[in-house]
Design a protein around this motif. Structure first.
Motif, PDB file in Angstrom:
ATOM      1  N   TRP A 141       1.002   6.444  -4.297  1.00 11.04           N
ATOM      2  CA  TRP A 141       2.223   6.586  -3.517  1.00 11.04           C
ATOM      3  C   TRP A 141       1.865   7.166  -2.162  1.00 11.04           C
ATOM      4  O   TRP A 141       1.056   8.082  -2.062  1.00 11.04           O
ATOM      5  CB  TRP A 141       3.200   7.521  -4.249  1.00 11.04           C
ATOM      6  N   GLN A 142       2.524   6.613  -1.107  1.00 10.78           N
ATOM      7  CA  GLN A 142       2.176   7.038   0.247  1.00 10.78           C
ATOM      8  C   GLN A 142       3.358   7.670   0.977  1.00 10.78           C
ATOM      9  O   GLN A 142       4.482   7.161   0.921  1.00 10.78           O
ATOM     10  CB  GLN A 142       1.677   5.836   1.060  1.00 10.78           C
ATOM     11  N   CYS A 143       3.080   8.770   1.657  1.00  7.75           N
ATOM     12  CA  CYS A 143       4.112   9.455   2.441  1.00  7.75           C
ATOM     13  C   CYS A 143       4.480   8.599   3.650  1.00  7.75           C
ATOM     14  O   CYS A 143       3.604   8.221   4.431  1.00  7.75           O
ATOM     15  CB  CYS A 143       3.594  10.821   2.906  1.00  7.75           C
ATOM     16  N   ALA A 144       5.775   8.305   3.808  1.00 10.50           N
ATOM     17  CA  ALA A 144       6.225   7.445   4.906  1.00 10.50           C
ATOM     18  C   ALA A 144       6.118   8.144   6.256  1.00 10.50           C
ATOM     19  O   ALA A 144       6.096   7.502   7.294  1.00 10.50           O
ATOM     20  CB  ALA A 144       7.675   7.004   4.671  1.00 10.50           C
ATOM     21  N   VAL A 145       6.039   9.474   6.241  1.00 14.70           N
ATOM     22  CA  VAL A 145       5.996  10.205   7.506  1.00 14.70           C
ATOM     23  C   VAL A 145       4.564  10.309   8.030  1.00 14.70           C
ATOM     24  O   VAL A 145       4.284   9.985   9.173  1.00 14.70           O
ATOM     25  CB  VAL A 145       6.611  11.613   7.350  1.00 14.70           C
ATOM     26  N   GLU A 195       6.496   6.041  -0.638  1.00 15.07           N
ATOM     27  CA  GLU A 195       6.666   4.641  -1.034  1.00 15.07           C
ATOM     28  C   GLU A 195       5.467   4.228  -1.890  1.00 15.07           C
ATOM     29  O   GLU A 195       4.341   4.646  -1.619  1.00 15.07           O
ATOM     30  CB  GLU A 195       6.721   3.753   0.221  1.00 15.07           C
ATOM     31  N   MET A 196       5.729   3.391  -2.883  1.00 21.48           N
ATOM     32  CA  MET A 196       4.626   2.958  -3.734  1.00 21.48           C
ATOM     33  C   MET A 196       3.693   2.053  -2.947  1.00 21.48           C
ATOM     34  O   MET A 196       4.135   1.198  -2.187  1.00 21.48           O
ATOM     35  CB  MET A 196       5.138   2.228  -4.975  1.00 21.48           C
ATOM     36  N   VAL A 197       2.380   2.253  -3.121  1.00 23.71           N
ATOM     37  CA  VAL A 197       1.407   1.399  -2.441  1.00 23.71           C
ATOM     38  C   VAL A 197       1.183   0.171  -3.314  1.00 23.71           C
ATOM     39  O   VAL A 197       0.822   0.309  -4.488  1.00 23.71           O
ATOM     40  CB  VAL A 197       0.063   2.144  -2.254  1.00 23.71           C
ATOM     41  N   PRO A 198       1.433  -1.026  -2.771  1.00 19.32           N
ATOM     42  CA  PRO A 198       1.251  -2.223  -3.585  1.00 19.32           C
ATOM     43  C   PRO A 198      -0.202  -2.338  -4.046  1.00 19.32           C
ATOM     44  O   PRO A 198      -1.115  -2.091  -3.262  1.00 19.32           O
ATOM     45  CB  PRO A 198       1.590  -3.379  -2.636  1.00 19.32           C
ATOM     46  N   THR A 199      -0.402  -2.666  -5.309  1.00 18.94           N
ATOM     47  CA  THR A 199      -1.782  -2.811  -5.809  1.00 18.94           C
ATOM     48  C   THR A 199      -2.254  -4.232  -5.523  1.00 18.94           C
ATOM     49  O   THR A 199      -1.483  -5.184  -5.644  1.00 18.94           O
ATOM     50  CB  THR A 199      -1.844  -2.556  -7.328  1.00 18.94           C
TER      51      THR A 199
END
Ligand SMILES: Cc1cc2nc3c(=O)[nH]c(=O)nc-3n(C[C@H](O)[C@H](O)[C@H](O)COP(=O)(O)OP(=O)(O)OC[C@H]3O[C@@H](n4cnc5c(N)ncnc54)[C@H](O)[C@@H]3O)c2cc1C
Ligand SMILES: [Zn+2]
Lengths: 55, 380
Positions: A4-8, A50-54
């Motif tokens: 999961w990646q921080c959008a900020v 946001e989830m990072v697409p695999t």
């Protein structure tokens, strides 16, 4: 295991690695992290990740 | 319905918009900015060379995308020139815009030191992505850069430029880098690590003039030295943009004075981020503004929420010698330093022996979590 990646700020939480520094064990699933947890780098809320697409 | 108006689309402006929308999906929200409104993470500016990023790579989302995602209106290239707290209007590009509540998120500006010479206007300051674009354009092909200021931003740029193979001269009247934040041993650890990367220190010295010299500049130091460089960057500190608030009669000190509800001396006007001083504390960093945005988002949505500041250490992005510092806030105490450079643990303790601040360098930064648990919050 997902990421999961921080959008900020772009910080990535990797379920496989957890965050042992903060007492979050490797393998901790995203939904098991408390809702009031915040991004260790910028302080953004958990729901701003946001989830990072695999691939 | 009349809108809530936010001045600024930096991390503070977009931060509060994001948090507000989690609690109120209908009240119109207008963000005004004099730049292009692109969202970016400002700390990335001083790491971009190391990470191989061009300025455009740092844009997270353009203004239009932010507006759509957050269901807000973003007015880019729009300057607020006046606030009328009686009429509850702001003047934007010469036209009045009414607000129900106003949020000042208009940031701070880089200070300039007085300099002589014919090239003062060519000295760079970087406090926005727009500034950074100009800096990178002029940096193109540069082999030697002089940085005025050995504080946080000066040191980060010194390390970033050095990593890109550019020779750096750093000038500051202090005795060691980050002197206002770090005890001497920790500052020296950073100083030697950056010196190993090729940073040439001119501490205890100041720049007296910058003159044009062919394609580059000749910089004269008060101590008598002279350095020829391709570019000069100034990073000597910030001053909050309080002029709008002052002209409107709002209370200001270092920044716009707000209470724990981020409320100014006018109950309809709020402030956060680099423009604000919360309960007397001016903390121009990301963590404080994110906490402020979370509280203010609720307050604006009708649920009065005071800001809480947890332990918020500042990470200095100098990979040559990473530094994490949690500065003691004016409280009396003393530094106790343990370890061997570059890996140091500096504890700032009060008379009773309690930890009230700390600084970690090198490998000791790995103990970040342990120190976070032991230190007291800024505003509990
Ligand atoms: C190089 C660099 C590295 C940094 N690294 C770190 C770090 O590692 N960690 C950390 O915690 N902090 C760091 N900081 C500090 C941090 O980035 C700032 O505290 C934060 O970004 C401030 O955000 P802000 O929204 O308050 O202000 P700003 O980003 O300055 O935004 C101000 C906004 O107001 C608008 N504006 C101003 N005046 C007007 C007007 N009159 N009319 C219309 N619009 C106006 C501007 O266009 C802009 O949109 C760094 C800063 C710099 C410069
Ligand atoms: Zn983050």
């Amino acid at each position: 295991m997902r990421k999961w990646q921080c959008a900020v700020c772009g910080f990535i939480y990797d379920e496989a690695e957890g965050l042992p520094e903060e007492g979050i064990a490797p393998g901790t699933r995203w939904e098991d992290i408390p809702d009031d947890w915040t991004c260790p780098d910028c302080g953004a809320s958990k729901d701003d990740f946001e989830m990072v697409p695999t691939d | 319905m009349q809108p809530i108006v936010v001045i600024g689309t930096g991390l503070a402006g977009y931060g509060v918009a994001r948090e507000f929308r989690k609690h109120d999906r209908h009240t119109p929200l207008i963000l005004i900015t004099r730049d292009d409104g692109a969202s970016y993470y400002k700390p990335d500016l001083s790491e971009a060379l190391t990470k191989g990023n061009a300025p455009e790579d740092l844009v997270k989302k353009p203004a239009a995308r932010m507006a759509e995602e957050l269901d807000i209106e973003v007015r880019a290239d729009s300057e607020v020139s006046d606030i009328d707290t009686g009429a509850r209007t702001v003047t934007v590009n010469g036209e009045a815009l009414a607000y129900t509540k106003l949020v000042l998120a208009n940031g701070a500006s880089q200070l300039s030191v007085p300099l002589g010479g014919d090239a003062v206007a060519d000295v760079h300051h970087v406090n926005s992505l727009a500034d950074y674009r100009v800096f990178r354009r002029d940096l193109n092909g540069a082999r030697r850069v002089l940085i005025i200021g050995a504080g946080l931003i000066g040191c980060e740029f010194a390390n970033d430029l050095a990593n890109a193979g550019i020779a750096v001269d750093s000038v500051d009247p202090v005795d060691w880098p980050l002197q206002r934040l770090l005890p001497e041993e920790a500052g020296r650890a950073l100083q030697s690590a950056l010196a190993e990367q090729g940073v040439q220190w001119h501490l205890g010295d100041t720049v007296s003039s910058v003159e044009r010299d062919g394609d580059g500049f000749r910089v004269s130091l008060s101590g008598g030295g002279e350095v020829s460089v391709d570019l000069v960057l100034s990073a000597v500190g910030l001053r909050p943009n309080t002029a709008l608030a002052e002209a409107a009669g709002l209370r200001t000190a270092t920044g716009v004075s707000v209470d724990r509800h981020l409320r100014s001396s006018d109950p309809q006007v709020y402030a956060l981020g680099d423009v604000a001083e919360v309960e007397g504390q001016f903390l121009p960093f990301v963590m404080p503004l994110m906490n402020a945005a979370r509280a203010l988002g609720r307050t604006l949505a009708g649920e009065d929420t005071p800001v809480r500041y947890p332990v918020m250490p500042v990470t200095v992005k100098t990979p040559a010698c990473p530094v994490i510092v949690y500065p003691p806030r004016g409280a009396a105490g003393q530094w106790q330093v343990a370890g061997e450079a570059p890996s140091l643990e500096a504890r700032y303790v009060d008379a009773a022996g309690n930890l009230i601040g700390y600084a970690l360098t090198g490998e000791a930064t790995g103990k970040r979590g342990q120190y976070m648990r032991e230190a007291p919050p800024v505003l509990g």
